[in-house]
Structures are given as C-alpha cells and as structure tokens.
Design an enzyme around this catalytic site. Structure first.
Site, PDB file in Angstrom:
ATOM      1  N   HIS A  78       2.705  -6.986   5.641  1.00  0.00           N
ATOM      2  CA  HIS A  78       2.753  -7.067   4.178  1.00  0.00           C
ATOM      3  C   HIS A  78       3.587  -8.254   3.713  1.00  0.00           C
ATOM      4  O   HIS A  78       3.286  -8.888   2.698  1.00  0.00           O
ATOM      5  CB  HIS A  78       3.336  -5.743   3.655  1.00  0.00           C
ATOM      6  CG  HIS A  78       3.496  -5.668   2.182  1.00  0.00           C
ATOM      7  ND1 HIS A  78       4.721  -5.799   1.564  1.00  0.00           N
ATOM      8  CD2 HIS A  78       2.604  -5.492   1.190  1.00  0.00           C
ATOM      9  CE1 HIS A  78       4.554  -5.699   0.252  1.00  0.00           C
ATOM     10  NE2 HIS A  78       3.294  -5.504  -0.004  1.00  0.00           N
ATOM     11  N   SER A 118      -2.416  -2.776  -0.736  1.00  0.00           N
ATOM     12  CA  SER A 118      -1.992  -3.671   0.339  1.00  0.00           C
ATOM     13  C   SER A 118      -1.977  -2.933   1.668  1.00  0.00           C
ATOM     14  O   SER A 118      -2.521  -3.404   2.671  1.00  0.00           O
ATOM     15  CB  SER A 118      -0.588  -4.218   0.063  1.00  0.00           C
ATOM     16  OG  SER A 118      -0.576  -5.014  -1.087  1.00  0.00           O
TER      17      SER A 118
END
Lengths: 212, 212
Positions: free
Chosen positions: A42, A16
């Site tokens: 995120h 991520s």
C-alpha cells in the site's frame, strides 16, 4: 472540471487493500506476514513485493510482544519516524538519532556514515527494542556487526535499506547472519522509509482491527 | 564477521549515481530533469522511473526561481517535509498542514480526506509556492480543482501520490489539466514521500554542485 474520485478515507483503504489482495501473491507468506505485506505494498504501489520478502523467525510476533511490553522503536532515518502513525503507538517511544549532538564527530571517529554512527548511539537502548532501518545500508551493516560482536540484541529487526551501494548486500547479510533475532527484510534494491514505516504501522492493534 | 562495504558517504553517492547513469534511460529526458531523475531513482532503487516521468513546462526552472525568491514549500505529508534536507534550503519555509488544528473538522465539512482538506488550508499561501504531493491522490485532485476553479497558482507542482485508488488517475489529471503551472509527476501507481522529497532535494544548488 470537477473530478469523480473516492474521497472517503475508509473506502480508499478498503479498495486499496482489496486490489492488493487480488493482485499480490500473499499465499506464499506466513499468515502473520500477510497484513504486513499488504501495508508495505500500500505504501509503495507495487504488488510484487512478496516475492522479495525474506525473514527469520517471527518478527511480527516478536515485535508486537516487545511493543506491548514497552519497547522503544529505533529508526535510522527521520522519515521513518515521521511515517510511523503515532496514534497507533500512543505509549511507545520512537527514537531517531540522526540529528543527535556529536553524531558527525562520532561518524568521523568510526570512519563511517552518520547513519551507521547513529546506530552506534543505540547501544544502551538496543536490548529488547524494535530496530527499523529504512534508509542506509551502512546502518544495517553496523547493526549486524554490533550484534555479531556481542552487543545487545533488539527484539526484532526490520531492515529495509534502499539503493545501489550495499542495500541488497546488507539485506542478504541480515538473512544470512545467525543473530538469534527475528527479522524481516526485502531483498534487492527496493526498500526505503515508506516501506519501513508501513511495516511498523502494520504491527499496531488498530491496523489489525481494520480501525484505520 | 566484519563486512566489507563502502562507508564513505561521498563515495556511496558517487557509486550510486554512476550506477544510475549507467542503467537508467536519462537521454529521453530534458537536461534539466536528469539530475532530478537521478535523485528520485536514488531514493527508491528503481532505474526504470524515467519511462514514467511526465511533465509540463519547466518545473525545475520554475521551482528554483521561486525558491530563490523566497517561496514556501508546501507538502501534503509530514514524511515529505521530513525527507527534504533542511540544510539544502536554509531560508525556505517548509510547511505541512496535516496536523493543523481544525483539520479533521474541515475534512468532514468538505466531505473529503484530511490530506485534501490540508491542501484547502494552503489557499492563502499557495500563490507562487512550490507544492509537493507525495502521498494522497485526493490532495492532488483537490489542488487541481482549486486552481481550475480560479484559486491561486503555485509556481510549480510536484505530484507524486502513490497507490491503488486515484493515484494514477490524479497524476494523469495533472498532466491533462491546462493549469498554466509547470509540473512534474510519475505516471502509474508508484510515487510516495521518498520520491517526492528527492525531487525537491534535487532543486537545491548544493545538489547541483555535487556538494552532498
């Protein structure tokens, strides 16, 4: 059908963060804000957040120093408090007054929302705290007004109200105000509890060490 | 400086909803999904959500019927549970197992995340429930796998994982799977606990009556 997908939490975080670093324009931000921006992105899946980030002073340094000295984190919404990872801040008091006794009456008395009235309840603990607004524009407006009218000053303000009525205006007002309090915000309509909690989680030493 | 801003909660809701109705393309959605889309947009400040909304069957009707019959709301994340307005669902059990005893061990045993392991813990209560995923792609993937492999079926699935690793894929998988369970999701990277909680809050009769 068995799906093929990443199941390892550390690998998920690494992938991520790598995607975010590849896609987001972090170079426009001061070094201290980059890990915060990454964590905020995120939390919402949108790599274009940095273009809307606005700040005064060094909110990250100020908040980390305050937390190290035992500061309380004050949240306008229970969702923000829920989103803060408790093990990142084991000795920190995380407070939200939105369900406090007498709040509804106070809101009526002040002629404002419960969220703004809950900020009024912070008056005795606001000095030196880390104040986080992740929901209500009225809460951020009320916080600015309290400080401008001579009230106690938090160590830092993280202002992320969301929505269509007063959100953009309250965040513009935070940046425009000369409160003498370092602050971080996100201009425009976007914001909310997940982004707010993410910004706070990014303050922890655990996060900075990559120890997720 | 005293700011001029709307302080009346009902007026804030009315103005917000009016802005959303003016800007968002709700006409592309079935009637039942429009109030849900409005509440989801209200929670994130983004009027372009309808273009990413995807569904199977009538998740709103199915979930409302299940809740009226006493169904539990199962949430993958504490933030989702926190975001559900309790007074909208006074007799509903809202459950999240992310902090359940033994969860970390179960995750290790299953070789997956704590979020996915928490979904595994729903096995005995999943039948007829309203399942809400507002955070982890692995949780949604695990839920789909459980049902596809003959596990119990919830009454409806609200799938809104967020982020960069598996989020879009898990939501595509939810729509592609022929689970026989009505579901609502948001394609792409966006999602998260605020949007998930908003979708659930939109199920309440209070919301539909405009009694906010």
């Amino acid at each position: 059908m068995a799906f093929v997908y990443e199941r390892d939490p550390q690998a998920i975080y690494r992938q991520s963060y790598a995607t975010i670093e590849a896609e987001a324009d972090l170079a426009a931000l001061p070094q201290t804000l980059r890990p915060v921006a990454i964590r905020m992105i995120h939390a919402c899946g949108m790599t274009d957040l940095p273009g809307n980030m606005a700040w005064r002073g060094d909110p990250i340094g100020a908040a980390r120093q305050a937390l190290a000295a035992g500061a309380t984190i004050l949240c306008d919404a229970q969702m923000v408090a829920s989103g803060i990872i408790k093990r990142f801040f084991p000795s920190t008091d995380i407070r939200c007054d939105i369900n406090a006794p007498g709040l509804a009456d106070l809101a009526v008395k002040l002629g404002t929302t419960r969220s703004a009235a809950a900020v009024e309840m912070w008056r005795d603990v606001l000095a030196g705290s880390v104040a986080v607004i992740g929901n209500a524009p009225t809460a951020l407006f009320h916080l600015i007004e309290m400080i401008e009218s001579g009230g106690p000053k938090p160590a830092a303000i993280f202002g992320f109200p969301v929505g269509f009525v007063g959100a953009a205006e309250s965040k513009d007002a935070l940046i425009a105000a000369d409160l003498g309090v370092p602050c971080l915000t996100l201009s425009g309509r976007r914001g909310g509890s997940a982004i707010a909690a993410a910004a706070i989680n990014a303050l922890s030493s655990e996060e900075l060490r990559g120890n997720l």
